[in-house]
Design a protein around this motif. Sequence first.
Motif, PDB file in Angstrom:
ATOM      1  N   LEU A 100       0.817  -1.294  -0.067  1.00 26.13           N
ATOM      2  CA  LEU A 100       0.105  -0.172  -0.093  1.00 26.13           C
ATOM      3  C   LEU A 100       0.677   1.402  -0.091  1.00 26.13           C
ATOM      4  CD1 LEU A 100      -2.944   1.228   0.303  1.00 26.13           C
ATOM      5  CD2 LEU A 100      -2.525   1.053   2.742  1.00 26.13           C
ATOM      6  N   PHE A 101       2.116   1.103   0.670  1.00 26.14           N
ATOM      7  CA  PHE A 101       2.963   2.353   0.684  1.00 26.14           C
ATOM      8  C   PHE A 101       4.290   2.130   0.235  1.00 26.14           C
ATOM      9  CE2 PHE A 101       0.049   2.738   4.298  1.00 26.14           C
ATOM     10  CZ  PHE A 101      -0.519   4.144   4.106  1.00 26.14           C
ATOM     11  N   PRO A 102       4.390   1.894  -1.045  1.00 24.64           N
ATOM     12  CA  PRO A 102       5.677   1.471  -1.787  1.00 24.64           C
ATOM     13  C   PRO A 102       6.658   2.625  -1.260  1.00 24.64           C
ATOM     14  CG  PRO A 102       4.367   2.184  -3.497  1.00 24.64           C
ATOM     15  CD  PRO A 102       3.310   2.125  -2.095  1.00 24.64           C
ATOM     16  N   GLY A 146       6.331  13.256   3.810  1.00 28.03           N
ATOM     17  CA  GLY A 146       5.427  12.385   3.192  1.00 28.03           C
ATOM     18  C   GLY A 146       5.756  10.918   3.643  1.00 28.03           C
ATOM     19  N   GLU A 147       7.024  10.777   3.664  1.00 29.49           N
ATOM     20  CA  GLU A 147       7.103   9.269   4.283  1.00 29.49           C
ATOM     21  C   GLU A 147       6.965   9.119   5.694  1.00 29.49           C
ATOM     22  OE1 GLU A 147      11.256   8.651   1.410  1.00 29.49           O
ATOM     23  OE2 GLU A 147      11.366   9.640   3.150  1.00 29.49           O
ATOM     24  N   GLN A 148       7.051  10.026   6.607  1.00 32.02           N
ATOM     25  CA  GLN A 148       6.839   9.889   8.087  1.00 32.02           C
ATOM     26  C   GLN A 148       5.320   9.703   8.078  1.00 32.02           C
ATOM     27  OE1 GLN A 148       8.319  13.415  10.179  1.00 32.02           O
ATOM     28  NE2 GLN A 148      10.302  12.862  10.036  1.00 32.02           N
ATOM     29  N   GLN A 149       4.457  10.783   7.174  1.00 33.06           N
ATOM     30  CA  GLN A 149       3.081  10.292   7.334  1.00 33.06           C
ATOM     31  C   GLN A 149       2.623   9.006   6.936  1.00 33.06           C
ATOM     32  OE1 GLN A 149       0.228  11.344   8.864  1.00 33.06           O
ATOM     33  NE2 GLN A 149       0.129  13.260   8.077  1.00 33.06           N
ATOM     34  N   ASP A 175      -2.133  13.491  -2.842  1.00 32.58           N
ATOM     35  CA  ASP A 175      -3.125  12.955  -3.886  1.00 32.58           C
ATOM     36  C   ASP A 175      -2.961  11.408  -3.758  1.00 32.58           C
ATOM     37  OD1 ASP A 175      -3.893  15.260  -4.852  1.00 32.58           O
ATOM     38  OD2 ASP A 175      -2.685  15.345  -6.590  1.00 32.58           O
ATOM     39  N   SER A 176      -1.479  10.879  -3.335  1.00 30.98           N
ATOM     40  CA  SER A 176      -1.344   9.393  -3.229  1.00 30.98           C
ATOM     41  C   SER A 176      -2.136   9.137  -2.023  1.00 30.98           C
ATOM     42  CB  SER A 176       0.107   9.199  -3.294  1.00 30.98           C
ATOM     43  OG  SER A 176       0.687   9.748  -2.193  1.00 30.98           O
TER      44      SER A 176
END
Length: 198
Positions: A86-88, A104-107, A137-138
């Motif tokens: 889900l989170f590549p 963004g990676e932390q979120q 958006d992702s």
Amino acid sequence: LVGANGAGKSTLLMTIAGALRPWRGQIALDGADVTSQPDYQRARAGVVLVPEGRRLFPSLTAEENILVPAARREAGPWTLDALYELFPMIAARRAHRAGLLSGGEQQAVAIARALAANPRVLLLDEVSLGLAPAVVDSFYQMLPTIQAAGVSILLVEQDIDRALAGSARTLCLLEGRVVLSGDSGSLDRAALIAAYFG
């Protein structure tokens, strides 16, 4: 859930999660009153909060952060492999310390950590705050996949257009009260903006 700063959105989510006690009213999960239950019991019952600001453990790796709820996790679809699918964006960064990841990676790690508990209700507080539009958006593109796995989502969002596009139902808070609610597809945008600003 939309509303201006100070409308009570984060307070409502923290109250649902059990971090705050309501002065009055009732919080029910599948018809059962959970108002007096502490936060850890609500989490075990499947109510999980992704707080504003993410609140990761910066010295732990991304994967270690995701595995925090593993000791008390319920059976369900959100295995570590499913979360990396889900989170590549975090799959390749799983061994990096969370404090060194981008916003963004932390979120993504914060949401993955919540899903690792296989919740029934996912409370998302301002997931788009301070992130690039492409990253936001992702995240919004993932919401239907999360819902399809049987997870109900209550999302706090500042962006009215994004809130309307990404939800089935929208509620607007003003000074701790619901002042407008309805199906997102048929809610009048002008009325929502007027309610938003009071």
